[in-house]
Design a protein around this motif. Structure first.
Motif, mmCIF file in Angstrom:
data_model
loop_
_atom_site.group_PDB
_atom_site.id
_atom_site.type_symbol
_atom_site.label_atom_id
_atom_site.label_comp_id
_atom_site.label_asym_id
_atom_site.label_seq_id
_atom_site.Cartn_x
_atom_site.Cartn_y
_atom_site.Cartn_z
ATOM 1 N N UNK A 157 42.878 48.882 45.151
ATOM 2 C CA UNK A 157 43.942 49.684 44.631
ATOM 3 C C UNK A 157 44.534 48.688 43.334
ATOM 4 N N UNK A 158 44.817 47.510 43.945
ATOM 5 C CA UNK A 158 45.391 46.585 42.954
ATOM 6 C C UNK A 158 44.776 46.552 41.583
ATOM 7 N N UNK A 159 43.361 46.273 41.831
ATOM 8 C CA UNK A 159 42.574 46.299 40.736
ATOM 9 C C UNK A 159 42.424 47.343 39.847
ATOM 10 N N UNK A 160 42.468 48.657 40.771
ATOM 11 C CA UNK A 160 42.449 50.026 39.760
ATOM 12 C C UNK A 160 43.711 50.120 39.209
ATOM 13 N N UNK B 61 34.957 30.200 39.734
ATOM 14 C CA UNK B 61 35.949 30.667 38.771
ATOM 15 C C UNK B 61 36.285 32.094 38.583
ATOM 16 N N UNK B 62 35.052 32.843 38.920
ATOM 17 C CA UNK B 62 35.258 34.477 38.614
ATOM 18 C C UNK B 62 36.180 34.634 40.214
ATOM 19 N N UNK B 63 35.706 34.266 41.034
ATOM 20 C CA UNK B 63 36.460 34.359 42.409
ATOM 21 C C UNK B 63 38.038 34.252 42.153
ATOM 22 N N UNK B 64 38.150 33.090 41.422
ATOM 23 C CA UNK B 64 39.851 32.826 41.261
ATOM 24 C C UNK B 64 40.390 33.875 40.252
ATOM 25 N N UNK B 65 39.621 34.312 39.478
ATOM 26 C CA UNK B 65 40.124 35.113 38.398
ATOM 27 C C UNK B 65 40.364 36.560 39.135
ATOM 28 N N UNK B 66 39.480 37.097 40.059
ATOM 29 C CA UNK B 66 39.832 38.131 40.838
ATOM 30 C C UNK B 66 40.888 38.042 41.716
ATOM 31 N N UNK B 67 41.054 36.900 42.284
ATOM 32 C CA UNK B 67 42.064 36.643 43.424
ATOM 33 C C UNK B 67 43.382 36.745 42.578
ATOM 34 N N UNK B 68 43.708 36.257 41.270
ATOM 35 C CA UNK B 68 44.742 36.360 40.650
ATOM 36 C C UNK B 68 44.964 37.797 39.978
ATOM 37 N N UNK B 69 43.927 38.562 39.630
ATOM 38 C CA UNK B 69 43.991 39.796 39.190
ATOM 39 C C UNK B 69 44.601 40.801 40.142
ATOM 40 N N UNK B 70 44.309 40.645 41.506
ATOM 41 C CA UNK B 70 44.810 41.583 42.727
ATOM 42 C C UNK B 70 45.983 40.881 43.215
ATOM 43 N N UNK B 71 46.592 39.732 42.961
ATOM 44 C CA UNK B 71 47.401 38.918 43.537
ATOM 45 C C UNK B 71 47.267 38.858 44.972
ATOM 46 N N UNK B 72 46.036 38.045 45.324
ATOM 47 C CA UNK B 72 45.988 38.092 46.625
ATOM 48 C C UNK B 72 47.093 37.813 47.836
ATOM 49 N N UNK C 102 34.149 45.509 41.085
ATOM 50 C CA UNK C 102 35.263 44.878 41.922
ATOM 51 C C UNK C 102 35.654 46.071 42.853
ATOM 52 N N UNK C 103 36.316 47.314 42.069
ATOM 53 C CA UNK C 103 36.975 48.174 42.764
ATOM 54 C C UNK C 103 36.066 48.974 43.501
#
Length: 290
Positions: free
Chosen positions: A60-63, A8-19, A96-97
Motif C-alpha cells: 500500500x505504501x509503495x502504491x 542498496x536496493x533493499x535499503x531504497x525500498x525500505x525507505x520508500x515504504x517507510x518501514x 514490488x507492489x
C-alpha cells in the motif's frame, strides 16, 4: 550476484515504504492478537499474521508513492523522494507492489478462511486510499480506516470470527492516525490548494485543522479509557494511557508547520513511542498484573 547492489536496493525500498512506520499499526495488532487468544497466540498465527501485515503495508505504501509521484515531483518538500529522484524505477516499484500484495494474500490464506476471503477486499480498500486526496478532505480518516485493519485483521487471524473489541481498537487506530496525519498535512496547505488536492488543513485552514486533530485524539483517548472498563484492565494500563496522554499533549504543543524537523517529531517519532508505550503497559497489565 552483486550483494552490494541487492543491499542498496533493499535499503531504497525500505525507505520508500517507510518501514520503520510499521510501529504505528503493529503494537495494536499484537494487543488484538493477545486479547483474542486469551494469551499468546500460536507461532503459526503470529508469524503469518506478521507477514500479512508487512505485505499489505509495504504494498500500500509503495502504491501510494507510485500514484503520487507527479505531485511529489512538484512539491519542494517531497521532491527528494525515491521516484522523483529516480533512485527507483517505476517498473521496479510496480513489481514490488505486486509481490507484496501476493505475499499478503498467501499469508492471509495460511491463517483461516475468513482472512483468505477478505484479503482481496483489504487490498482494494488500502489501494483506493492513494486517490482519496483527489476528491475529499476525509482522506485522513480513510487512511486511518485502512490502517485500522491491522488490529481487526489480527483478531480475525486468531479467531476467524467478528467481535466488538477489535472494531473498538480499529476505531482508536483510525482516529489516532487521522489526527497526526492532519498535523503532518499542515505543511502542505498552500501546495494542496494550488494543485487541487483535498485535506483538512487545506479545506478548513491551519487553526481549525489543528483543533480537529486535537478532537480526534481526545476521542481516541476516551475510547482507550472505555477499554479499561470494558476489558476490566488494571492500573498498569492506566499508567500507559497517562504517558500516552502526556506525549500527545507534547505533540500538539510543538507543532510548527514551517519547521520540518519538529513536524517529523510531532507526526512520526512521538507517535511511534506512544504506540509502544500502550503496547508494553497493556501486555504487562495482561500477563503480570491482572
Amino acid at each position: 550476484m552483486d550483494y552490494k547492489k541487492v543491499i542498496y536496493k533493499g535499503k531504497q525500498f525500505g525507505e520508500l515504504v517507510m518501514f520503520s512506520h510499521t510501529l504505528f499499526s503493529l503494537p495494536f495488532a499484537v494487543i488484538s492478537m493477545v486479547w483474542a487468544a486469551g494469551g499468546w497466540p500460536t507461532w503459526w498465527i503470529m508469524i503469518w499474521g506478521l507477514i500479512a501485515l508487512i505485505g499489505a503495508r509495504n504494498g500500500a505504501n509503495a502504491f501510494n508513492r507510485l500514484a503520487d509521484r507527479w505531485f511529489d515531483e512538484q512539491n519542494p518538500r517531497t521532491a527528494s523522494r525515491h521516484l522523483p529522484k529516480k533512485l527507483l524505477k517505476t517498473k521496479e516499484v510496480a513489481i514490488f507492489i505486486t509481490v507484496n500484495y501476493l505475499i499478503f494474500i498467501i499469508a492471509a490464506s495460511m491463517l483461516n478462511t475468513l482472512c483468505m476471503v477478505l484479503s482481496p477486499v483489504a487490498i482494494l480498500l488500502i489501494t483506493v486510499y492513494s486517490y482519496t486526496k483527489r476528491f475529499t478532505w476525509l482522506s485522513h480518516l480513510y487512511l486511518g480506516f485502512v490502517i485500522a485493519s491491522a488490529p481487526i485483521g489480527a483478531w480475525f487471524a486468531v479467531t476467524g470470527q467478528f467481535a466488538f473489541t477489535p472494531f473498538v481498537l480499529g476505531t482508536i487506530v483510525m482516529l489516532w492516525i487521522a489526527g497526526f496525519d492532519v498535523i503532518y498535512g499542515t505543511q502542505d496547505i498552500e501546495f494542496d490548494r494550488r494543485h487541487g488536492l483535498w485535506s483538512i488543513p487545506s479545506f478548513f485552514g491551519l487553526k481549525s485543522a489543528l483543533w480537529i486533530a486535537k478532537g480526534m485524539h481526545f476521542v481516541m483517548m476516551m475510547m482507550l479509557v472505555f477499554l479499561y472498563y470494558f476489558r476490566d484492565l488494571s492500573w498498569m494500563y492506566l499508567i500507559g494511557l497517562g504517558i500516552a496522554t502526556i506525549l500527545l499533549m507534547t505533540e500538539h504543543g510543538i507543532i510548527k508547520p514551517n519547521q520540518p524537523k519538529l513536524m517529523k517529531i510531532a507526526s512520526y517519532n512521538l507517535n511511534q513511542v506512544i504506540s509502544m508505550v500502550i503496547l508494553f503497559c497493556t501486555l504487562i497489565d495482561y500477563f503480570l498484573v491482572s
